[in-house]
Design an enzyme around this catalytic site. Structure first.
Site, PDB file in Angstrom:
ATOM      1  N   TYR A  59      71.774 -60.506  70.690  1.00 46.96           N
ATOM      2  CA  TYR A  59      71.310 -59.324  71.406  1.00 46.96           C
ATOM      3  C   TYR A  59      72.555 -58.498  71.690  1.00 46.96           C
ATOM      4  O   TYR A  59      73.357 -58.832  72.564  1.00 46.96           O
ATOM      5  CB  TYR A  59      70.614 -59.751  72.696  1.00 46.96           C
ATOM      6  CG  TYR A  59      69.902 -58.655  73.460  1.00 46.96           C
ATOM      7  CD1 TYR A  59      69.066 -57.739  72.817  1.00 46.96           C
ATOM      8  CD2 TYR A  59      70.041 -58.552  74.851  1.00 46.96           C
ATOM      9  CE1 TYR A  59      68.402 -56.760  73.533  1.00 46.96           C
ATOM     10  CE2 TYR A  59      69.376 -57.572  75.572  1.00 46.96           C
ATOM     11  CZ  TYR A  59      68.558 -56.678  74.910  1.00 46.96           C
ATOM     12  OH  TYR A  59      67.896 -55.702  75.617  1.00 46.96           O
ATOM     13  N   THR A  99      82.801 -61.800  70.121  1.00 44.53           N
ATOM     14  CA  THR A  99      83.133 -60.403  70.359  1.00 44.53           C
ATOM     15  C   THR A  99      84.435 -60.211  71.119  1.00 44.53           C
ATOM     16  O   THR A  99      84.875 -61.103  71.867  1.00 44.53           O
ATOM     17  CB  THR A  99      81.989 -59.740  71.165  1.00 44.53           C
ATOM     18  OG1 THR A  99      82.345 -58.404  71.537  1.00 44.53           O
ATOM     19  CG2 THR A  99      81.695 -60.520  72.438  1.00 44.53           C
ATOM     20  N   TYR A 123      76.952 -58.381  78.433  1.00 47.01           N
ATOM     21  CA  TYR A 123      77.025 -58.713  77.008  1.00 47.01           C
ATOM     22  C   TYR A 123      78.180 -59.678  76.746  1.00 47.01           C
ATOM     23  O   TYR A 123      78.003 -60.719  76.106  1.00 47.01           O
ATOM     24  CB  TYR A 123      77.197 -57.450  76.182  1.00 47.01           C
ATOM     25  CG  TYR A 123      77.476 -57.721  74.724  1.00 47.01           C
ATOM     26  CD1 TYR A 123      76.525 -58.324  73.918  1.00 47.01           C
ATOM     27  CD2 TYR A 123      78.717 -57.408  74.155  1.00 47.01           C
ATOM     28  CE1 TYR A 123      76.787 -58.602  72.583  1.00 47.01           C
ATOM     29  CE2 TYR A 123      78.982 -57.669  72.823  1.00 47.01           C
ATOM     30  CZ  TYR A 123      78.019 -58.276  72.042  1.00 47.01           C
ATOM     31  OH  TYR A 123      78.279 -58.549  70.724  1.00 47.01           O
ATOM     32  N   LYS A 127      77.863 -63.619  75.535  1.00 49.26           N
ATOM     33  CA  LYS A 127      78.486 -64.088  74.299  1.00 49.26           C
ATOM     34  C   LYS A 127      79.498 -65.199  74.591  1.00 49.26           C
ATOM     35  O   LYS A 127      79.647 -66.129  73.799  1.00 49.26           O
ATOM     36  CB  LYS A 127      79.159 -62.930  73.566  1.00 49.26           C
ATOM     37  CG  LYS A 127      78.180 -61.913  72.986  1.00 49.26           C
ATOM     38  CD  LYS A 127      77.301 -62.525  71.908  1.00 49.26           C
ATOM     39  CE  LYS A 127      78.079 -62.836  70.641  1.00 49.26           C
ATOM     40  NZ  LYS A 127      77.186 -63.395  69.583  1.00 49.26           N
ATOM     41  N   TRP A 148      84.154 -53.683  67.142  1.00 44.29           N
ATOM     42  CA  TRP A 148      83.825 -52.335  66.685  1.00 44.29           C
ATOM     43  C   TRP A 148      83.294 -52.348  65.254  1.00 44.29           C
ATOM     44  O   TRP A 148      83.763 -51.606  64.387  1.00 44.29           O
ATOM     45  CB  TRP A 148      85.054 -51.445  66.795  1.00 44.29           C
ATOM     46  CG  TRP A 148      85.513 -51.145  68.189  1.00 44.29           C
ATOM     47  CD1 TRP A 148      85.251 -51.873  69.317  1.00 44.29           C
ATOM     48  CD2 TRP A 148      86.349 -50.063  68.605  1.00 44.29           C
ATOM     49  NE1 TRP A 148      85.863 -51.313  70.400  1.00 44.29           N
ATOM     50  CE2 TRP A 148      86.552 -50.199  70.000  1.00 44.29           C
ATOM     51  CE3 TRP A 148      86.966 -49.014  67.939  1.00 44.29           C
ATOM     52  CZ2 TRP A 148      87.324 -49.299  70.747  1.00 44.29           C
ATOM     53  CZ3 TRP A 148      87.740 -48.120  68.672  1.00 44.29           C
ATOM     54  CH2 TRP A 148      87.910 -48.248  70.060  1.00 44.29           C
TER      55      TRP A 148
END
Length: 278
Positions: A59, A99, A123, A127, A148
């Site tokens: 997500y 990430t 987020y 993660k 990115w």
């Protein structure tokens, strides 16, 4: 090596399908596999009997995660736990896609795999929860952090800037967020190399170099010869639900230590993507 990819309809999943041998690769979308269901994940892994699982399902809407944290933790946290447990049960190695947002962005230098993590939004926290579950639940694992991403599937910064350039004469882009733009297809290729030639562990994988969002937008406009002007603004001038790290540049130190060639510059990657997309 029989490989199972979760999130196969997403940006990275699509490019993993392109980059890996088709005869040995099974791609599953969220329609095929609900990672939040332990029974479904376990049954699917037993049926498919993969030797390698690349867990790209996530997500990823950063602002939506802030508004719906329970969904973020269910998918990115518990979903990753389910995938890791199932991979361990069938004896598969696991690649977990993470990430740059696991870092707070406060330091001036780029972040290595050995720097402490401290996410500042839901987020990133969700993660990071996935990272923890993977380390705890699957002995043979690779955690690959990237940043990115842009590619042919799904929403990404490059396509958004080009769409805005067609609609507006001026585009306002934040100039005080710095990162490393990364082409999803290059990331997919490097993941294959890591699995085949590197030991398990945590790896940062991005295209080389860094820039601000504003500089990235300017490079896109120049490459495509767009006439719209790019106006630099501060993060505080742009209203979003989730905080973003000021600096999320990832140094690919683990790849360097393994003697693996780093990815090309983000400018070269951008040129390649735009040439393929045209």
């Amino acid at each position: 090596m029989r490989t199972l990819i979760t999130g196969a309809r997403g940006m990275l999943g699509h490019d993993l399908i392109r980059a890996l041998p088709p005869q040995d690769t099974v791609g599953l979308s969220s329609r095929d596999l609900d990672v939040t269901s332990w029974e479904q994940v376990r049954r699917t892994f037993c049926e498919q009997a993969p030797e390698l699982v690349i867990h790209a399902a996530a997500y990823t809407d950063v602002d939506a995660c802030e508004l719906h944290p329970e969904v973020a933790y269910r998918v990115n946290g518990l979903g990753s736990r389910n995938v890791a447990r199932a991979a361990e049960e069938v004896g598969a190695a696991l690649v977990y896609i993470s990430t740059d947002y696991v870092f707070d962005g406060a330091q001036d230098d780029s972040y290595t795999e050995f720097d402490p993590v401290r996410p500042i939004n839901v987020y990133g926290k969700s993660k990071l929860a996935g990272e923890v579950f993977v380390r705890e639940s699957c002995g043979s694992h690779y955690i690959v952090r990237t940043s990115w991403l842009f590619g042919k599937r799904g929403k990404n910064f490059v396509d958004t800037i080009l769409r805005l350039a067609r609609e507006k004469e001026e585009i306002r882009v934040v100039s005080d967020q710095i990162g490393s733009p990364t082409y999803a297809y290059h990331l997919a290729q490097k993941i294959g190399q890591i699995v085949s030639s590197c030991g398990c562990g945590t790896y940062h994988v991005t295209n080389s170099g860094s820039c601000s969002r504003f500089e990235f937008a300017e490079a896109i406009m120049q490459r495509q010869r767009c006439s719209a002007r790019v106006i630099p603004i501060k993060t505080g001038d742009y209203s979003v639900s989730a905080r973003r790290p000021r600096n999320s540049v990832l140094r690919n130190l683990a790849l360097q230590l393994e003697g693996v060639t780093l990815l090309s510059s983000w400018r070269d990657a951008l040129a390649e993507y735009l040439a393929e997309a045209s």
